[in-house]
Design an enzyme around this catalytic site. Structure first.
Site, PDB file in Angstrom:
ATOM      1  N   CYS A  40     -29.012  47.930 -21.200  1.00  0.00           N
ATOM      2  CA  CYS A  40     -29.300  46.544 -21.582  1.00  0.00           C
ATOM      3  C   CYS A  40     -28.016  45.717 -21.504  1.00  0.00           C
ATOM      4  O   CYS A  40     -26.915  46.222 -21.705  1.00  0.00           O
ATOM      5  CB  CYS A  40     -29.864  46.493 -23.000  1.00  0.00           C
ATOM      6  SG  CYS A  40     -30.347  44.813 -23.504  1.00  0.00           S
ATOM      7  N   ASP A  42     -27.162  43.619 -23.572  1.00  0.00           N
ATOM      8  CA  ASP A  42     -26.707  43.374 -24.951  1.00  0.00           C
ATOM      9  C   ASP A  42     -25.226  43.730 -25.112  1.00  0.00           C
ATOM     10  O   ASP A  42     -24.800  44.810 -24.717  1.00  0.00           O
ATOM     11  CB  ASP A  42     -27.563  44.234 -25.895  1.00  0.00           C
ATOM     12  CG  ASP A  42     -27.357  43.864 -27.358  1.00  0.00           C
ATOM     13  OD1 ASP A  42     -26.205  43.947 -27.841  1.00  0.00           O
ATOM     14  OD2 ASP A  42     -28.339  43.492 -28.017  1.00  0.00           O
ATOM     15  N   ARG A  44     -23.576  44.663 -27.492  1.00  0.00           N
ATOM     16  CA  ARG A  44     -23.254  45.806 -28.360  1.00  0.00           C
ATOM     17  C   ARG A  44     -23.456  47.142 -27.663  1.00  0.00           C
ATOM     18  O   ARG A  44     -22.912  48.158 -28.089  1.00  0.00           O
ATOM     19  CB  ARG A  44     -24.141  45.763 -29.612  1.00  0.00           C
ATOM     20  CG  ARG A  44     -23.966  44.511 -30.434  1.00  0.00           C
ATOM     21  CD  ARG A  44     -25.104  44.345 -31.430  1.00  0.00           C
ATOM     22  NE  ARG A  44     -26.395  44.137 -30.760  1.00  0.00           N
ATOM     23  CZ  ARG A  44     -27.555  44.019 -31.394  1.00  0.00           C
ATOM     24  NH1 ARG A  44     -27.599  44.096 -32.699  1.00  0.00           N
ATOM     25  NH2 ARG A  44     -28.670  43.822 -30.711  1.00  0.00           N
ATOM     26  N   HIS A  96     -31.685  50.511 -26.390  1.00  0.00           N
ATOM     27  CA  HIS A  96     -31.009  50.515 -27.699  1.00  0.00           C
ATOM     28  C   HIS A  96     -31.918  49.914 -28.764  1.00  0.00           C
ATOM     29  O   HIS A  96     -32.688  48.986 -28.486  1.00  0.00           O
ATOM     30  CB  HIS A  96     -29.682  49.746 -27.632  1.00  0.00           C
ATOM     31  CG  HIS A  96     -29.851  48.276 -27.406  1.00  0.00           C
ATOM     32  ND1 HIS A  96     -29.743  47.346 -28.410  1.00  0.00           N
ATOM     33  CD2 HIS A  96     -30.167  47.566 -26.290  1.00  0.00           C
ATOM     34  CE1 HIS A  96     -29.958  46.138 -27.917  1.00  0.00           C
ATOM     35  NE2 HIS A  96     -30.226  46.238 -26.637  1.00  0.00           N
ATOM     36  N   CYS A  99     -33.109  45.872 -29.886  1.00  0.00           N
ATOM     37  CA  CYS A  99     -33.004  45.159 -28.612  1.00  0.00           C
ATOM     38  C   CYS A  99     -33.789  43.833 -28.691  1.00  0.00           C
ATOM     39  O   CYS A  99     -34.993  43.829 -28.971  1.00  0.00           O
ATOM     40  CB  CYS A  99     -33.567  46.030 -27.485  1.00  0.00           C
ATOM     41  SG  CYS A  99     -33.454  45.253 -25.858  1.00  0.00           S
TER      42      CYS A  99
HETATM   43 CO    CO Z   1     -31.262  44.900 -25.508  1.00  0.00          CO
END
Ligand code: CO
Length: 211
Positions: A40, A42, A44, A96, A99
């Site tokens: 992803c 993302d 993090r 994750h 998400c």
């Molecule tokens: Co995500």
């Protein structure tokens, strides 16, 4: 803010050179990663950092909610290059928990440009609606959709012609579904057996390459 980044870069270079003065000379010669990581976007869920791997060790593709969409030219180019040229041995799809993309798919609303991207996730929800709707705890349902999305995207990987051709020829790449738990930092291996998954769908998706 950018001063900090360029300062960090100088420190990073110094750190690498202090261990190996030829580090960048070697790095410039080429890459031979064994892994393709699809994760992803993302901020993090970093690829290299969470796996503790160094530059050159993992080929990376990231998009919102780690989707493998057959009409995505970017994804297809990455997979083809990784499988045919880099000959990666392992493809990891890593989702994750927490998400945002998966969360959006659980709550129907008009998100404009994102609608078409999230439709793939909503399809995953639809495929598994019975199981998901039976989970009364909303956090658990959210976590489960993250896991099921990873599984469905792993299945989408084995539908790709380049992957099947290589599989028939060499037995590689092997495919793994992981979830990064942002709440603990742990990587959870979903233990998917992709040979089994392929066996169950091959009457539809086996492209039977000539090689
Ligand atoms: Co995500």
């Amino acid at each position: 803010m950018f001063d900090r980044i360029f300062e960090n870069n100088k420190k990073w270079i110094a750190g690498k050179l202090s261990i190996d003065p030829d580090y960048f000379t070697k790095l410039a010669k080429g890459q031979h990663p064994e892994f393709l990581y699809i994760g992803c976007s993302d901020s993090r869920a970093t690829a290299e950092d969470l796996m503790g791997v160094q530059p050159g060790e993992v080929f990376v593709h990231r998009n919102i909610a780690n989707l493998v969409v057959s009409t995505d030219n970017n994804l297809n180019a990455v997979v083809q290059y990784a499988v045919e040229h880099l000959k990666v041995k392992h493809i990891i799809v890593c989702g994750h928990y927490e998400c945002g993309g998966v969360k959006a798919a659980l709550n129907p609303s008009d998100l404009g440009q994102l609608n078409s991207w999230l439709q793939t996730l909503r399809d995953v929800y639809r495929f598994h609606q019975q199981e998901l709707d039976a989970i009364s705890d909303s956090q658990q349902r959210f976590d489960r959709l993250v896991e099921l999305n990873v599984k469905e995207q792993c299945i989408n990987i084995i539908k790709i012609d380049h992957v099947q051709r290589s599989w028939y020829k060499t037995g590689y790449p092997q495919i793994y579904g992981w979830v990064f738990d942002v709440r603990s930092g742990k990587i959870k291996d979903l233990g998917l057996v992709m040979e089994k998954e392929f066996a169950s769908i091959r009457s539809i998706y086996d492209l039977k390459p000539d090689t």
